[in-house]
Design a protein around this motif. Structure first.
Motif: not given
Length: 531
Positions: A275-292
């Motif tokens: 939630d970045a201010g109430g605007t719904p998200v339609e795409r999310v990408s991430w990298t974690d500290r395990l390298g995934n």
């Protein structure tokens, strides 16, 4: 030696096998503030048969040029030690609103006692500045960083719902402007701490951020719905447990599958809250500290109805779903207030001046595409003439939907209807009147809002996502998910305690029965002494 840490960036404090007593301190949301003569004492244990040649004590503070005294079991490690403002011997973590510095102390192993030990950090008497402590860790020199790694793992395992205060700065400017809070929780089943996160909102806004290892802050960039780029940064203000910290938030729980050649196999659950201010998200990408790494595209039902979604021709009155109304100005002494605009009577709302804003909150959100304004009983010069109608997901960031200029009402209690194109169901609407018909006041008798039924296919409870996931050192594979109907949490967030003993929560502090027994004994002794 078990990891020893005290993290004051959340309330209650997050502790390892440690009890913390404090004096003359203020408990803030992101740190512990020590005034002159204030101190904290960390009571931690060392195994009876452990031989430690040297211990490393790391103190992380907010701001620089602040003195402190540090001692271990009564032996001074530093007196009047000034926290460096320019880096010096400390390591500044830039990117938060106030820089965080690490000051490192070395303690000979013979200062550590088998059993209980006391580490004291004090703000000298007469100090005219606050010593703001964020974290304290104690490690054996041969495994420096063990406590910080344990702290990061504890965050991912227990308090994985994080909230940041954020700021943006336009290119070429020096002033940071406040931006909406960022709240997120991400768990793909491995409880790994995110390192990088990027998303796109349904309104076209985008952001990408790099997170600190302890999640105390982030640095990144963003692009608004209008396409304007900006620097983007945040500092941690709260950490909450799952699921308590996700109450009343747009959380998704997906049942996922991963591609195995031409077939799909179950791959657990994905919990996602962003939630970045109430605007719904339609795409999310991430990298974690395990390298995934992973990237997903939510279906329109999960993100927000697409701009090209169709609506039925039949309108329905959503004025009755207004749960809140606020005007920038109203004549309360005469009872001519904003609430009168929702009633079918000849009462009115009046504001002094020739400009005014009126905001509405709808529950549930609705795609308003028609509205009606009704003039009031007297003084035609008070009729609105120019205005803009805007919609918002969060009540802070607005999108203009309809604008009018030179409008006129032919008589008193005359109703004019205005139509425009909108297929986005906003929970917030704002009518900004920028001019009237010549008077020094503005008035209206009634405002009505109408929306068409939106045709978008599946409901949010059946929303899916598609994307890919790449395990550390592996190859990318297809990744898809189906929403598990909610809600999943009906509990209230736990509240912190501002007591003189900062023992955290026993379930988090004690990892074994032996630790629990020791802490209970120490807590009982403290309470007996305090009583």
């Amino acid at each position: 030696m078990e990891p020893v840490f005290a993290d004051f960036s959340t309330r209650p404090a997050r502790l390892s096998n440690t009890l913390v007593a404090h004096h003359r301190c203020g408990i803030a949301s992101s740190h512990l503030a020590l005034g002159g003569g204030g101190y904290i004492k960390l009571d931690f244990a060392v195994g009876e048969r452990e031989e430690i040649a040297e211990a490393v004590i790391t103190v992380t503070t907010l701001g620089g040029d602040v003195p402190m005294d540090v001692s271990l079991n009564g032996k001074a490690l530093g007196e009047g030690q000034a926290v460096p403002a320019d880096g010096g011997h400390g390591a500044p973590h830039q990117g938060a609103f106030q820089a965080a510095f690490q000051t490192v102390f070395a303690a000979p192993g013979d200062l550590l006692a088998s059993g209980d030990n006391i580490l004291e950090i004090r703000s000298p008497e007469g100090a005219d500045t606050l010593l703001r402590l964020r974290t304290v860790t104690v490690d054996p020199a041969h495994d420096r960083g063990r406590a910080e790694r344990a702290l990061v793992a504890r965050v991912a395992d227990i308090r994985s719902v994080v909230t940041f205060d954020t700021e943006r700065r336009a290119p070429g400017t020096t002033v940071w402007q406040p931006a909406p809070q960022l709240l997120f929780h991400l768990d793909a089943g491995d409880r790994a701490v995110p390192a990088h996160l990027a998303w796109r909102g349904a309104d076209g806004s985008e952001a990408a951020i790099g997170l600190r290892a302890d999640l105390s802050g982030f640095q990144g960039h963003s692009r608004g719905a209008d396409g304007a780029p900006a620097e983007y940064r945040g500092t941690l203000t709260d950490r909450s447990a799952y699921p308590e910290g996700t109450a009343d938030t747009p959380l998704y729980l997906f049942s996922t599958d991963e591609a195995q050649g031409e077939s799909w196999s179950p791959s657990g659950e994905l919990k996602l809250l962003l939630d970045a201010g109430g605007t719904p998200v339609e795409r999310v990408s991430w990298t974690d500290r395990l390298g995934n790494t992973a990237s997903i595209e939510l279906s329109p039902a999960a993100a927000a109805p697409a701009a090209e979604a169709a609506t039925t021709g039949e309108l329905h009155d959503v004025t009755r779903t207004v749960t809140g109304i606020r005007a920038s100005e109203e004549f309360g002494a005469a009872g001519e207030v904003a609430e009168n605009l929702l009633r079918g009577s000849h009462n009115k709302w009046l504001a002094h001046g020739n400009t005014a804003d009126i905001e509405f909150v709808l529950d549930p959100p609705a795609a308003v595409s028609t509205y009606r304004l009704t003039s009031a009983n007297d003084a035609p010069g008070r009729d609105p003439r120019d205005w803009v109608l805007a919609g918002s997901y969060d009540g802070r960031t607005w999108s203009d939907l309809d604008s009018r200029s030179g409008e006129r009402f032919r008589g008193r209690f005359e109703t004019n209807e205005y139509e425009f194109t909108n297929t986005t169901p906003y929970p917030h609407y704002r009518l900004s009147i920028t001019d009237n018909a010549g008077s020094s006041e503005i008035q209206l008798s009634r405002i009505e809002l109408f929306a068409g039924e939106i045709i978008t296919g599946p409901t949010p409870d059946s929303a899916d996502f598609t994307g890919y996931r790449t395990p550390a050192g592996g190859e990318p594979a297809g990744y898809r998910g189906t929403t598990v109907p909610g809600p999943w949490s009906d509990t209230e967030p736990r509240s912190g305690r501002g007591e003189e003993l900062l023992a955290g929560e026993l379930g988090e502090t004690a990892r074994t029965l032996d630790e629990a027994a020791r802490l209970i004994d120490k807590l009982a002794a403290y309470l007996k002494h305090a009583g």
